[in-house]
Design a protein around this motif. Structure first.
Motif, PDB file in Angstrom:
ATOM      1  N   PRO A  15       1.253  -7.093  -2.651  1.00 20.24           N
ATOM      2  CA  PRO A  15       1.801  -6.135  -1.679  1.00 20.24           C
ATOM      3  C   PRO A  15       0.800  -5.838  -0.560  1.00 20.24           C
ATOM      4  O   PRO A  15      -0.413  -5.811  -0.782  1.00 20.24           O
ATOM      5  CB  PRO A  15       2.067  -4.885  -2.515  1.00 20.24           C
ATOM      6  CG  PRO A  15       2.070  -5.342  -3.924  1.00 20.24           C
ATOM      7  CD  PRO A  15       1.200  -6.555  -3.995  1.00 20.24           C
TER       8      PRO A  15
ATOM      9  N   GLU B 237       0.166  -3.094   0.799  1.00 16.15           N
ATOM     10  CA  GLU B 237      -0.578  -1.853   0.542  1.00 16.15           C
ATOM     11  C   GLU B 237      -1.903  -2.130  -0.167  1.00 16.15           C
ATOM     12  O   GLU B 237      -2.899  -1.471   0.081  1.00 16.15           O
ATOM     13  CB  GLU B 237       0.264  -0.882  -0.303  1.00 16.15           C
ATOM     14  CG  GLU B 237       1.489  -0.354   0.393  1.00 16.15           C
ATOM     15  CD  GLU B 237       2.704  -1.264   0.210  1.00 16.15           C
ATOM     16  OE1 GLU B 237       2.601  -2.301  -0.491  1.00 16.15           O
ATOM     17  OE2 GLU B 237       3.753  -0.949   0.774  1.00 16.15           O
ATOM     18  N   VAL B 238      -1.903  -3.102  -1.060  1.00 20.45           N
ATOM     19  CA  VAL B 238      -3.128  -3.454  -1.777  1.00 20.45           C
ATOM     20  C   VAL B 238      -4.150  -4.034  -0.803  1.00 20.45           C
ATOM     21  O   VAL B 238      -5.341  -3.735  -0.872  1.00 20.45           O
ATOM     22  CB  VAL B 238      -2.820  -4.428  -2.930  1.00 20.45           C
ATOM     23  CG1 VAL B 238      -4.091  -4.925  -3.584  1.00 20.45           C
ATOM     24  CG2 VAL B 238      -1.924  -3.758  -3.960  1.00 20.45           C
TER      25      VAL B 238
ATOM     26  N   PRO C  10      -4.719   4.043  -9.933  1.00 21.54           N
ATOM     27  CA  PRO C  10      -4.533   2.779  -9.199  1.00 21.54           C
ATOM     28  C   PRO C  10      -5.574   2.538  -8.107  1.00 21.54           C
ATOM     29  O   PRO C  10      -5.924   1.399  -7.839  1.00 21.54           O
ATOM     30  CB  PRO C  10      -3.146   2.924  -8.575  1.00 21.54           C
ATOM     31  CG  PRO C  10      -2.459   3.954  -9.371  1.00 21.54           C
ATOM     32  CD  PRO C  10      -3.522   4.865  -9.901  1.00 21.54           C
TER      33      PRO C  10
ATOM     34  N   ALA D 170      -4.761  -1.445  -8.906  1.00 22.29           N
ATOM     35  CA  ALA D 170      -3.767  -1.342  -7.836  1.00 22.29           C
ATOM     36  C   ALA D 170      -2.718  -2.443  -7.943  1.00 22.29           C
ATOM     37  O   ALA D 170      -1.529  -2.201  -7.736  1.00 22.29           O
ATOM     38  CB  ALA D 170      -4.468  -1.404  -6.476  1.00 22.29           C
ATOM     39  N   ILE D 171      -3.162  -3.627  -8.277  1.00 22.38           N
ATOM     40  CA  ILE D 171      -2.222  -4.742  -8.389  1.00 22.38           C
ATOM     41  C   ILE D 171      -1.272  -4.523  -9.565  1.00 22.38           C
ATOM     42  O   ILE D 171      -0.057  -4.695  -9.435  1.00 22.38           O
ATOM     43  CB  ILE D 171      -2.983  -6.078  -8.524  1.00 22.38           C
ATOM     44  CG1 ILE D 171      -3.703  -6.390  -7.216  1.00 22.38           C
ATOM     45  CG2 ILE D 171      -2.040  -7.210  -8.906  1.00 22.38           C
ATOM     46  CD1 ILE D 171      -4.692  -7.541  -7.308  1.00 22.38           C
TER      47      ILE D 171
ATOM     48  N   PHE E 183      -0.475  -1.645 -11.005  1.00 28.13           N
ATOM     49  CA  PHE E 183       0.380  -0.494 -10.740  1.00 28.13           C
ATOM     50  C   PHE E 183       1.462  -0.825  -9.724  1.00 28.13           C
ATOM     51  O   PHE E 183       2.581  -0.316  -9.817  1.00 28.13           O
ATOM     52  CB  PHE E 183      -0.457   0.690 -10.257  1.00 28.13           C
ATOM     53  CG  PHE E 183       0.347   1.928 -10.048  1.00 28.13           C
ATOM     54  CD1 PHE E 183       0.790   2.667 -11.140  1.00 28.13           C
ATOM     55  CD2 PHE E 183       0.685   2.353  -8.782  1.00 28.13           C
ATOM     56  CE1 PHE E 183       1.548   3.809 -10.961  1.00 28.13           C
ATOM     57  CE2 PHE E 183       1.438   3.489  -8.588  1.00 28.13           C
ATOM     58  CZ  PHE E 183       1.871   4.230  -9.684  1.00 28.13           C
ATOM     59  N   SER E 184       1.155  -1.674  -8.772  1.00 25.98           N
ATOM     60  CA  SER E 184       2.140  -1.988  -7.732  1.00 25.98           C
ATOM     61  C   SER E 184       3.340  -2.751  -8.281  1.00 25.98           C
ATOM     62  O   SER E 184       4.404  -2.754  -7.669  1.00 25.98           O
ATOM     63  CB  SER E 184       1.485  -2.794  -6.610  1.00 25.98           C
ATOM     64  OG  SER E 184       1.165  -4.090  -7.055  1.00 25.98           O
ATOM     65  N   LYS E 185       3.198  -3.378  -9.423  1.00 27.75           N
ATOM     66  CA  LYS E 185       4.319  -4.101 -10.041  1.00 27.75           C
ATOM     67  C   LYS E 185       5.320  -3.149 -10.688  1.00 27.75           C
ATOM     68  O   LYS E 185       6.422  -3.547 -11.007  1.00 27.75           O
ATOM     69  CB  LYS E 185       3.810  -5.109 -11.081  1.00 27.75           C
ATOM     70  CG  LYS E 185       2.950  -6.194 -10.494  1.00 27.75           C
ATOM     71  CD  LYS E 185       3.741  -7.031  -9.524  1.00 27.75           C
ATOM     72  CE  LYS E 185       2.873  -8.121  -8.933  1.00 27.75           C
ATOM     73  NZ  LYS E 185       3.567  -8.892  -7.936  1.00 27.75           N
ATOM     74  N   GLY E 186       4.934  -1.893 -10.925  1.00 23.40           N
ATOM     75  CA  GLY E 186       5.861  -0.883 -11.414  1.00 23.40           C
ATOM     76  C   GLY E 186       6.027  -0.799 -12.921  1.00 23.40           C
ATOM     77  O   GLY E 186       6.820  -0.003 -13.402  1.00 23.40           O
TER      78      GLY E 186
END
Length: 165
Positions: A18, A20-21, A118, A125-126, A128-131
């Motif tokens: 993403p 954002e990362v 995150p 962060a990576i 957490f970004s996967k949900g």
């Protein structure tokens, strides 16, 4: 990493990260560069001098806990760039060079032990970004992992690395 037939990644793999990362990485480098250019490392001197009167094990524990707390608010890349210069500049009056090196080495490794939020490390962060992981789960298990890592790295540093500096 992207060199054909040698690298382990393909360019298509980078599209899955993403945006954002990527901004998180860039912001960390920018913050670190700004603080280094402004010589804000000297602002930490009174804090380190206050804790410098403690025994070295307690001092190391305080530095590790400071690192752990700060990585909750700033990326690890920026934090270690800021903190290493601050430790080096602030501890020269009460620690000799080998002990300063040991403190900086342990602080650098402790930055990687921040598993609670995150923003702490890029892998957090990576993931957490996967949900798939919730903040509370990251905090709960990350706290235990972080504390175990800090205790183990201080023990290892004092028993093993101390003799190499």
């Amino acid at each position: 990493m992207f060199v054909p037939k040698i690298g382990c990644l393909r360019w298509e793999d980078s599209k899955a990260i993403p945006i954002e990362v990527m901004f998180l990485f860039g912001a960390g480098f920018c913050i670190a560069m700004a603080i280094a250019k402004m010589h804000l490392g000297d602002a930490f001197k009174p804090i380190f001098e206050y804790f410098g009167t403690l025994p070295i094990l307690i001092f190391l524990l305080c530095v590790c806990l400071l690192v752990l707390c700060l990585t909750m608010f700033i990326s690890s890349t920026a934090l270690i760039a800021i903190l290493l210069s601050a430790i080096f500049a602030s501890t020269k009056d009460f620690l000799d060079v080998p002990m300063r090196s040991l403190v900086m080495l342990i602080a650098t490794i402790c930055v990687g032990f921040s598993f609670m939020f995150p923003i702490s490390t890029p892998p957090n962060a990576i993931v957490f970004s996967k949900g798939g992981v919730k903040i509370w789960d990251m905090f709960r298990f990350g706290f235990l992992l972080s504390m175990a890592g800090i205790v183990l790295i201080i023990i290892f540093g004092m028993l093993y690395w101390r003799w190499f500096f």
